[in-house]
Scaffold this active site. Sequence first.
Site, mmCIF file in Angstrom:
data_model
loop_
_atom_site.group_PDB
_atom_site.id
_atom_site.type_symbol
_atom_site.label_atom_id
_atom_site.label_comp_id
_atom_site.label_asym_id
_atom_site.label_seq_id
_atom_site.Cartn_x
_atom_site.Cartn_y
_atom_site.Cartn_z
ATOM 1 N N LYS A 36 9.251 51.478 47.801
ATOM 2 C CA LYS A 36 10.524 51.418 48.524
ATOM 3 C C LYS A 36 11.349 52.662 48.189
ATOM 4 C CE LYS A 36 14.670 48.556 48.898
ATOM 5 N NZ LYS A 36 15.406 47.408 48.357
ATOM 6 N N HIS A 40 12.683 55.687 50.960
ATOM 7 C CA HIS A 40 14.112 55.802 51.262
ATOM 8 C C HIS A 40 14.741 57.097 50.763
ATOM 9 C CE1 HIS A 40 13.354 51.564 52.056
ATOM 10 N NE2 HIS A 40 14.401 51.627 52.859
ATOM 11 N N HIS A 51 8.444 53.748 57.687
ATOM 12 C CA HIS A 51 7.944 52.454 57.214
ATOM 13 C C HIS A 51 8.387 51.331 58.150
ATOM 14 C CE1 HIS A 51 11.946 52.808 55.348
ATOM 15 N NE2 HIS A 51 11.999 51.492 55.378
ATOM 16 N N ARG A 70 27.031 44.126 52.769
ATOM 17 C CA ARG A 70 26.113 44.466 51.683
ATOM 18 C C ARG A 70 26.904 44.684 50.389
ATOM 19 N NH1 ARG A 70 21.099 46.514 53.557
ATOM 20 N NH2 ARG A 70 21.017 48.269 52.091
ATOM 21 N N LYS A 74 24.098 47.797 46.217
ATOM 22 C CA LYS A 74 22.974 48.261 47.040
ATOM 23 C C LYS A 74 22.885 49.789 46.974
ATOM 24 C CE LYS A 74 20.939 45.727 49.659
ATOM 25 N NZ LYS A 74 19.688 44.952 49.403
ATOM 26 N N CYS A 86 18.417 42.344 56.653
ATOM 27 C CA CYS A 86 17.572 43.499 57.014
ATOM 28 C C CYS A 86 16.731 43.854 55.795
ATOM 29 C CB CYS A 86 18.424 44.718 57.332
ATOM 30 S SG CYS A 86 19.931 44.337 58.198
ATOM 31 N N SER A 87 15.432 43.984 55.996
ATOM 32 C CA SER A 87 14.592 44.323 54.850
ATOM 33 C C SER A 87 13.235 44.815 55.345
ATOM 34 C CB SER A 87 14.444 43.118 53.917
ATOM 35 O OG SER A 87 13.879 43.516 52.688
ATOM 36 N N GLU A 146 17.247 55.938 55.703
ATOM 37 C CA GLU A 146 16.328 54.998 56.351
ATOM 38 C C GLU A 146 15.556 55.726 57.439
ATOM 39 O OE1 GLU A 146 15.373 52.138 55.631
ATOM 40 O OE2 GLU A 146 16.980 50.949 54.723
ATOM 41 N N GLU A 148 12.765 53.909 60.006
ATOM 42 C CA GLU A 148 12.051 52.643 60.157
ATOM 43 C C GLU A 148 11.680 52.368 61.604
ATOM 44 O OE1 GLU A 148 14.423 50.017 56.801
ATOM 45 O OE2 GLU A 148 15.123 49.842 58.867
#
EC number: 5.3.3.2
Length: 227
Positions: A36, A40, A51, A70, A74, A86-87, A146, A148
């Site tokens: 992860k 990122h 990803h 959030r 974070k 969101c993940s 991010e 994605e």
Amino acid sequence: MPEINTDHLDEKQVQLLAEMCILIDENDNKIGAETKKNCHLNENIEKGLLHRAFSVFLFNTENKLLLQQRSDAKITFPGCFTNTCCSHPLNSPGEREENEAIGVRRAAQRRLKAELGIPLEEVPPEEINYLTRIHYKAQSDGVWGEHEIDYILFVRKNVTLNPDPNEIKSYCYVSKEELEELLKKGASGEIKLTPWFQIIAESFLFKWWDNLNHLNQFVDHEKIHRM
């Protein structure tokens, strides 16, 4: 891969950086796995690292949307308001499985429990509806960002909430009108919104929301919307 000092970051969130995300190409084909953390880092994103992810929009039976803010712990987009959850699916056999996006839906069930405390039995994967995919890129700060392909998932259910304060600062259910007010506050800089939530809200969300009983017309598992 670049070395980044994480000493100043939240310990619990740093542990999550070791999770393995699913690397994909521009057409969402699996090409490998990476932490992860590495997924990122802007430095890697600029080289094209992409990803798989998901965004859950959970509505109660009054058709109000559950939003979260959030937590400040974070690493990406701290303190930002965003959709329900969101993940990322992890690079595990159960979450890599692609038939009818079952792996992504299992991941969503897992994270709804981890972030919001929603009991697993309240959100079985078969009650999580996969609409379509969105490809976007956004920087959080100078280091993190991010990139994605995001599976858009809808759930319509009254659920039990017990949020983890390390993940979530606040949460609320909003009507369409209340969300419009929130988006205005985001535009004026009064509050911060996550970029993916802003993109989805501006492009798609309201027409989906108007048709919660007829979402089938918007299901598109072929196209990836490039934002």
